[in-house]
Design a protein around this motif. Structure first.
Motif, mmCIF file in Angstrom:
data_model
loop_
_atom_site.group_PDB
_atom_site.id
_atom_site.type_symbol
_atom_site.label_atom_id
_atom_site.label_comp_id
_atom_site.label_asym_id
_atom_site.label_seq_id
_atom_site.Cartn_x
_atom_site.Cartn_y
_atom_site.Cartn_z
ATOM 1 N N THR A 88 0.822 -1.207 0.000
ATOM 2 C CA THR A 88 0.000 0.000 0.000
ATOM 3 C C THR A 88 0.856 1.255 0.000
ATOM 4 O OG1 THR A 88 -1.782 -1.172 1.152
ATOM 5 C CG2 THR A 88 -1.796 1.239 1.259
ATOM 6 N N ILE A 89 1.909 1.265 0.813
ATOM 7 C CA ILE A 89 2.794 2.434 0.844
ATOM 8 C C ILE A 89 3.441 2.650 -0.516
ATOM 9 C CG2 ILE A 89 4.926 3.342 1.833
ATOM 10 C CD1 ILE A 89 4.178 1.972 4.446
ATOM 11 N N ALA A 90 3.932 1.589 -1.140
ATOM 12 C CA ALA A 90 4.567 1.718 -2.449
ATOM 13 C C ALA A 90 3.563 2.162 -3.506
ATOM 14 C CB ALA A 90 5.209 0.387 -2.838
ATOM 15 N N ALA A 91 2.350 1.608 -3.463
ATOM 16 C CA ALA A 91 1.340 1.981 -4.446
ATOM 17 C C ALA A 91 0.916 3.438 -4.289
ATOM 18 C CB ALA A 91 0.127 1.064 -4.317
ATOM 19 N N LEU A 92 0.721 3.888 -3.053
ATOM 20 C CA LEU A 92 0.345 5.287 -2.836
ATOM 21 C C LEU A 92 1.473 6.220 -3.267
ATOM 22 C CD1 LEU A 92 -1.480 5.120 0.626
ATOM 23 C CD2 LEU A 92 -2.501 5.463 -1.632
ATOM 24 N N THR A 93 2.719 5.838 -3.013
ATOM 25 C CA THR A 93 3.841 6.660 -3.458
ATOM 26 C C THR A 93 3.826 6.820 -4.975
ATOM 27 O OG1 THR A 93 5.189 5.913 -1.595
ATOM 28 C CG2 THR A 93 6.348 6.896 -3.448
ATOM 29 N N ALA A 94 3.627 5.714 -5.695
ATOM 30 C CA ALA A 94 3.567 5.779 -7.158
ATOM 31 C C ALA A 94 2.417 6.665 -7.612
ATOM 32 C CB ALA A 94 3.436 4.372 -7.733
ATOM 33 N N ARG A 95 1.286 6.589 -6.949
ATOM 34 C CA ARG A 95 0.141 7.410 -7.358
ATOM 35 C C ARG A 95 0.372 8.883 -7.059
ATOM 36 N NH1 ARG A 95 -5.604 5.979 -5.522
ATOM 37 N NH2 ARG A 95 -5.866 7.798 -6.900
ATOM 38 N N TYR A 96 0.888 9.197 -5.875
ATOM 39 C CA TYR A 96 1.161 10.604 -5.556
ATOM 40 C C TYR A 96 2.097 11.218 -6.594
ATOM 41 C CZ TYR A 96 -1.012 10.652 -0.899
ATOM 42 O OH TYR A 96 -1.907 10.633 0.137
ATOM 43 N N VAL A 97 3.123 10.463 -6.986
ATOM 44 C CA VAL A 97 4.089 10.975 -7.951
ATOM 45 C C VAL A 97 3.469 11.057 -9.345
ATOM 46 C CG1 VAL A 97 6.269 10.475 -9.130
ATOM 47 C CG2 VAL A 97 6.091 10.190 -6.649
ATOM 48 N N ALA A 98 2.877 9.954 -9.808
ATOM 49 C CA ALA A 98 2.363 9.910 -11.176
ATOM 50 C C ALA A 98 1.233 10.906 -11.403
ATOM 51 C CB ALA A 98 1.891 8.500 -11.507
ATOM 52 N N GLU A 99 0.363 11.090 -10.435
ATOM 53 C CA GLU A 99 -0.784 11.981 -10.591
ATOM 54 C C GLU A 99 -0.448 13.431 -10.293
ATOM 55 O OE1 GLU A 99 -4.228 10.382 -8.558
ATOM 56 O OE2 GLU A 99 -3.645 8.338 -9.088
ATOM 57 N N GLY A 100 0.817 13.722 -9.974
ATOM 58 C CA GLY A 100 1.244 15.086 -9.776
ATOM 59 C C GLY A 100 0.890 15.686 -8.437
ATOM 60 N N ALA A 101 0.486 14.858 -7.471
ATOM 61 C CA ALA A 101 0.146 15.379 -6.148
ATOM 62 C C ALA A 101 1.380 15.793 -5.374
ATOM 63 C CB ALA A 101 -0.648 14.334 -5.358
ATOM 64 N N ALA A 102 2.519 15.164 -5.646
ATOM 65 C CA ALA A 102 3.773 15.499 -4.955
ATOM 66 C C ALA A 102 4.931 14.924 -5.741
ATOM 67 C CB ALA A 102 3.773 14.956 -3.532
ATOM 68 N N ASP A 103 6.056 15.632 -5.733
ATOM 69 C CA ASP A 103 7.294 15.059 -6.268
ATOM 70 C C ASP A 103 7.836 14.039 -5.270
ATOM 71 O OD1 ASP A 103 7.152 16.649 -8.499
ATOM 72 O OD2 ASP A 103 8.384 18.250 -7.625
ATOM 73 N N LEU A 104 8.680 13.150 -5.761
ATOM 74 C CA LEU A 104 9.246 12.148 -4.866
ATOM 75 C C LEU A 104 10.056 12.799 -3.746
ATOM 76 C CD1 LEU A 104 9.540 9.138 -4.297
ATOM 77 C CD2 LEU A 104 11.599 9.143 -5.715
ATOM 78 N N SER A 105 10.702 13.919 -4.028
ATOM 79 C CA SER A 105 11.487 14.615 -3.002
ATOM 80 C C SER A 105 10.602 15.248 -1.932
ATOM 81 C CB SER A 105 12.351 15.699 -3.648
ATOM 82 O OG SER A 105 11.538 16.656 -4.315
ATOM 83 N N GLU A 106 9.291 15.361 -2.208
ATOM 84 C CA GLU A 106 8.353 15.951 -1.256
ATOM 85 C C GLU A 106 7.602 14.882 -0.462
ATOM 86 O OE1 GLU A 106 7.070 20.038 -3.546
ATOM 87 O OE2 GLU A 106 6.147 18.148 -4.201
ATOM 88 N N ILE A 107 7.999 13.626 -0.623
ATOM 89 C CA ILE A 107 7.366 12.505 0.081
ATOM 90 C C ILE A 107 8.381 11.908 1.046
ATOM 91 C CG2 ILE A 107 6.285 10.237 -0.149
ATOM 92 C CD1 ILE A 107 5.399 11.055 -2.945
ATOM 93 N N MET A 108 7.980 11.716 2.282
ATOM 94 C CA MET A 108 8.846 11.061 3.258
ATOM 95 C C MET A 108 8.176 9.778 3.741
ATOM 96 S SD MET A 108 10.582 12.363 6.823
ATOM 97 C CE MET A 108 9.049 12.664 7.688
ATOM 98 N N LEU A 109 8.928 8.698 3.699
ATOM 99 C CA LEU A 109 8.461 7.400 4.180
ATOM 100 C C LEU A 109 9.285 7.015 5.393
ATOM 101 C CD1 LEU A 109 8.199 5.564 0.728
ATOM 102 C CD2 LEU A 109 6.511 7.027 1.846
#
Length: 552
Positions: free
Chosen positions: A28-49
């Protein structure tokens, strides 16, 4: 509680996801990360896991990268991705106008190009980074040296305090040096933020508390003096910086500005200080997703507090559960739900919730019921003391029964996913290392330490075992009243019966019934792969005869 859909609307605000074992927390964490990035909700650098432990952090990093790679590759052919029923997330990302699908693939490609900059870290590592970024806003010494363990410093403090307090005193010490060292290690140990009890100063308990407090206080002073920090210091220093009356608000804004999305794995093991940091910095300021299972909280010894999880859930804007088990088959899920379903485990809000099974049919066939509850009667295991038999004999009997069950499984007709069951498919969970050693030794005497029945003929005898392979099944089940089998969800009663498998014949003697319905074998007929304890010990299944006369 509603089920969370990873393909539904992206979480916003503070979301708590309760994830039982096998429901796919990391997926779920990996899938949500891919969606946040792909859909433009956040850049990968703006996501902290954030996760617990370096090993878990490395695994999560690998899983997130794999998810980004598979999504980017899949979007190269949107038409094929839209009909790929094996990957619902990829289908969702491909279900958009061609221009948007192309932008999503480009966002994923940029994220992969800069993946090394992704913040996937432990809580302590995150705190260290934030302290460095806050600079003067944090009361941290940039030249301080990090140490993983301060036990040498604690021992030095205890030595000095003990001599200073009791050397030349007219009265004898109320505690020994070893006792003060133990108190000091506990006070400065894994849960340094814990309040020391009792709160009163009366009597020896109060004096011991004051002694522990003195060790804690002096150890902290000397760490600052010599310029040392450890893991807990990172937590407390960042917490203090965020909570500072004058500069705390600005520090919180500065930390929150770095990330638009924060996801925390294994949140049930978060301690109060860690939650205070997350609460002050991110709750109400950015998207905060907390994933965990309060039923699996195991780190109370180091300050992990399941009530912290419950407090966070009470403050969350959204609370949901991962409702599909991807690990176990439906028959086992239904059987476990029959036993544990709806049970409150220590708190009315920590409940075993129902989950669906991704595998509708059992992949394990020919092995009997998916869940069996096995019970030993109190009688038949030697002399009773106050109505209870000696625990050693019971443990021997349990180990023998477990070994016999595994032997029957491996040498029978059981199959997993269309192939014969192998030793690597079997796991035995115990409470202590001693119990694990007992089961392992019993399996070794049964010849099942490392080889399957097919390999028995060509495998050399084990170095310290009795057998050279997995022997063929005999009547090894606990007898009447000893084996409670869970039949199905529709039947709440358990039934007990002996095994229907016939006992094998012996070349030099016949099998004899022991107490409890087991089969005993004369010494001459005792197979070299016997699953019982060595001779000269009493039969664990309750025979009055000595092992020199019979084995079980």
């Amino acid at each position: 509680m509603k089920a969370f859909d990873v393909c539904g609307p992206l979480p916003t605000g503070t979301t708590v996801l309760e994830a039982s074992a096998g429901t796919g927390k990391t997926f779920t964490i990996a899938a949500l990360t891919a969606r946040y990035v792909a859909e433009g909700a956040a850049d990968l650098s703006e996501i902290m896991l954030v996760t617990f432990g370096n090993a878990a952090s490395r695994e999560l990093r690998d899983r997130v990268r794999e998810r980004l790679v598979s999504a980017e590759r899949g979007l190269r052919d949107p038409a094929a991705a839209r009909v790929d029923e094996r990957d619902a997330v990829l289908q969702l990302l491909a279900d958009a106008p061609p221009e948007e699908v192309q932008r999503r693939r480009e966002r994923l490609a940029r994220a992969l190009a800069g993946f090394d900059e992704a913040t996937i870290a432990t809580t302590h590592s995150f705190c260290s980074r934030m302290l460095a970024g806050l600079g003067m806003a944090a009361d941290a010494d940039p030249a301080a040296a990090f140490v993983e363990d301060i036990d040498d410093l604690v021992r030095e403090v205890v030595d000095d305090l003990y001599l200073r307090t009791f050397a030349g005193a007219p009265d004898p010490p109320f505690l020994t040096h070893a006792e003060l060292l133990q108190l000091g290690r506990q006070a400065v140990g894994s849960d340094r933020q814990a309040e020391l009890w009792p709160l009163s100063d009366d009597g020896d308990p109060g004096r011991r508390r004051r002694a522990a407090q003195a060790v804690r206080r002096e150890a902290e002073r000397r760490k600052r003096l010599v310029g040392l920090v450890d893991y807990d210091d990172w937590l407390s220093l960042l917490r203090d910086a965020l909570a500072h009356p004058a500069s705390g608000a600005a520090a919180c804004e500065r930390v929150a500005a770095r990330y638009r999305v924060v996801m925390v794995d294994e949140f049930q093991d978060t301690d109060p200080v860690q939650w205070e940091i997350l609460d002050r910095a991110f709750h109400g300021r950015t998207t905060l997703v907390l994933i965990g299972d309060p039923k699996q909280a195991i780190y109370a010894f180091r300050g992990g507090d399941v009530t912290t999880y419950l407090a966070a859930a009470a403050e969350a804007t959204t609370e949901a559960t991962l409702g599909t088990n991807w690990r176990s088959d439906a028959p086992l899920i239904e059987a476990l739900d029959l036993v544990f379903g709806g049970a409150a485990l220590g708190h009315e809000r920590i409940v075993v919730r129902p989950v669906e099974a991704a595998h509708g049919r059992s992949r394990l066939t020919g092995a009997g019921a998916p869940l069996r509850l096995r019970r030993l009667p109190r009688t038949g295991h030697g002399r009773l003391w106050r109505g209870v038999p000696a625990v050693g004999r019971l443990r021997d009997a349990v180990a023998c029964d477990v070994a016999a069950d595994i032997v029957d499984l491996l040498s029978g007709d059981a199959e997993y996913a269309g192939r014969a069951v192998q030793p690597g498919d079997v796991a035995v969970l115990v409470r202590t290392n001693a119990q694990g050693s007992l089961v392992r030794e019993t399996l070794g005497r049964a010849g099942c330490r490392r080889c399957s029945p097919a390999a028995a003929a060509s495998s050399p005898p084990p170095a310290h075992g009795r057998g050279s392979g997995c022997w063929r099944p005999w009547s090894s089940r606990i007898g009447p009243g000893g084996c409670a089998r869970l039949r199905s969800r529709s039947s709440s009663a358990t039934t007990s019966r002996p095994s229907t498998r016939p006992a094998t014949s012996s070349p030099t003697g016949s099998a004899r019934d022991c107490a409890g319905g087991r089969t005993c074998w004369p010494t001459a007929a005792w197979p070299p792969s016997s699953r019982c304890s060595p001779p000269r010990r009493a039969c664990p299944s309750g025979c009055s005869r000595d092992r020199t006369a019979s084995g079980c």
